[in-house]
Scaffold this motif. Structure first.
Motif, PDB file in Angstrom:
ATOM      1  N   MET A   1     -14.814  -6.222 -69.906  1.00  0.00           N
ATOM      2  CA  MET A   1     -16.101  -6.872 -69.679  1.00  0.00           C
ATOM      3  C   MET A   1     -16.651  -6.392 -68.355  1.00  0.00           C
ATOM      4  N   ARG A   2     -17.817  -5.765 -68.389  1.00  0.00           N
ATOM      5  CA  ARG A   2     -18.437  -5.230 -67.197  1.00  0.00           C
ATOM      6  C   ARG A   2     -19.218  -6.331 -66.502  1.00  0.00           C
ATOM      7  N   MET A   3     -18.819  -6.651 -65.295  1.00  0.00           N
ATOM      8  CA  MET A   3     -19.488  -7.720 -64.540  1.00  0.00           C
ATOM      9  C   MET A   3     -20.413  -7.111 -63.485  1.00  0.00           C
ATOM     10  N   LEU A   4     -21.588  -7.658 -63.361  1.00  0.00           N
ATOM     11  CA  LEU A   4     -22.511  -7.262 -62.308  1.00  0.00           C
ATOM     12  C   LEU A   4     -22.215  -8.076 -61.070  1.00  0.00           C
ATOM     13  N   SER A   5     -22.580  -7.552 -59.950  1.00  0.00           N
ATOM     14  CA  SER A   5     -22.362  -8.315 -58.725  1.00  0.00           C
ATOM     15  C   SER A   5     -23.291  -9.519 -58.705  1.00  0.00           C
ATOM     16  N   GLU A  51     -11.805 -19.598 -71.030  1.00  0.00           N
ATOM     17  CA  GLU A  51     -12.034 -19.103 -72.385  1.00  0.00           C
ATOM     18  C   GLU A  51     -11.957 -17.577 -72.471  1.00  0.00           C
ATOM     19  N   LEU A  52     -11.972 -16.910 -71.325  1.00  0.00           N
ATOM     20  CA  LEU A  52     -11.928 -15.451 -71.293  1.00  0.00           C
ATOM     21  C   LEU A  52     -10.499 -14.948 -71.434  1.00  0.00           C
ATOM     22  N   PRO A  53     -10.335 -13.722 -71.950  1.00  0.00           N
ATOM     23  CA  PRO A  53      -9.000 -13.122 -71.987  1.00  0.00           C
ATOM     24  C   PRO A  53      -8.474 -12.943 -70.559  1.00  0.00           C
ATOM     25  N   PRO A  54      -7.155 -12.918 -70.392  1.00  0.00           N
ATOM     26  CA  PRO A  54      -6.576 -12.801 -69.034  1.00  0.00           C
ATOM     27  C   PRO A  54      -7.117 -11.623 -68.226  1.00  0.00           C
ATOM     28  N   SER A  58      -9.138 -11.922 -64.639  1.00  0.00           N
ATOM     29  CA  SER A  58      -8.757 -11.189 -63.422  1.00  0.00           C
ATOM     30  C   SER A  58      -9.952 -10.453 -62.838  1.00  0.00           C
ATOM     31  N   GLN A  59     -10.753  -9.820 -63.706  1.00  0.00           N
ATOM     32  CA  GLN A  59     -11.942  -9.110 -63.243  1.00  0.00           C
ATOM     33  C   GLN A  59     -12.916 -10.062 -62.577  1.00  0.00           C
ATOM     34  N   VAL A  60     -13.168 -11.189 -63.205  1.00  0.00           N
ATOM     35  CA  VAL A  60     -14.091 -12.172 -62.651  1.00  0.00           C
ATOM     36  C   VAL A  60     -13.582 -12.664 -61.299  1.00  0.00           C
ATOM     37  N   ASN A  61     -12.308 -13.022 -61.243  1.00  0.00           N
ATOM     38  CA  ASN A  61     -11.737 -13.522 -59.988  1.00  0.00           C
ATOM     39  C   ASN A  61     -11.812 -12.475 -58.887  1.00  0.00           C
TER      40      ASN A  61
END
Length: 118
Positions: A1-5, A51-54, A58-61
């Protein structure tokens, strides 16, 4: 999942029209303006981080850890300034203080990642 800043997301929220369905006239696809245009928000999804996969958690955190508190407060302020987004959060028993990250998907869906206080 590509997260934007969070800062990039703040720009998207600040420029989002009150109605997600509104679209400005699109510039020609090969122009620099078309390539740098702010994404159009067409839908809203609110997802709890649990609810997100592990891997996605990790990416979000990681992104949240890299962002400063000022950027997060700016994002939350912009959310509070958008009645539709604020109402969608409230309908789920949440508020902007629960939002920890945001992402605009390629289909125009604004995804708000939330985390309930533990």
């Amino acid at each position: 999942m590509r997260m934007l800043s969070i800062l990039a997301m703040s720009t998207v929220l600040a420029l989002a029209a009150p109605s997600y369905a509104q679209q400005p006239a699109a510039p020609q696809a090969n122009t620099p303006e078309a390539q740098s245009q702010t994404p159009v928000i067409r839908a809203l999804a609110i997802v709890d981080i649990q609810e997100l996969p592990p891997e996605a958690q990790s990416q979000v955190n990681e992104i949240v850890a890299q962002q400063g508190d000022d950027a997060l407060q700016e994002l939350r302020g912009l959310i509070d300034g958008n009645a539709e987004i604020k109402a969608a959060l409230e309908a789920k028993g949440l508020n902007s203080g629960h939002v920890i990250a945001a992402n605009v998907e390629s289909d125009g869906t604004l995804v708000l990642v939330t985390k309930k206080a533990s």
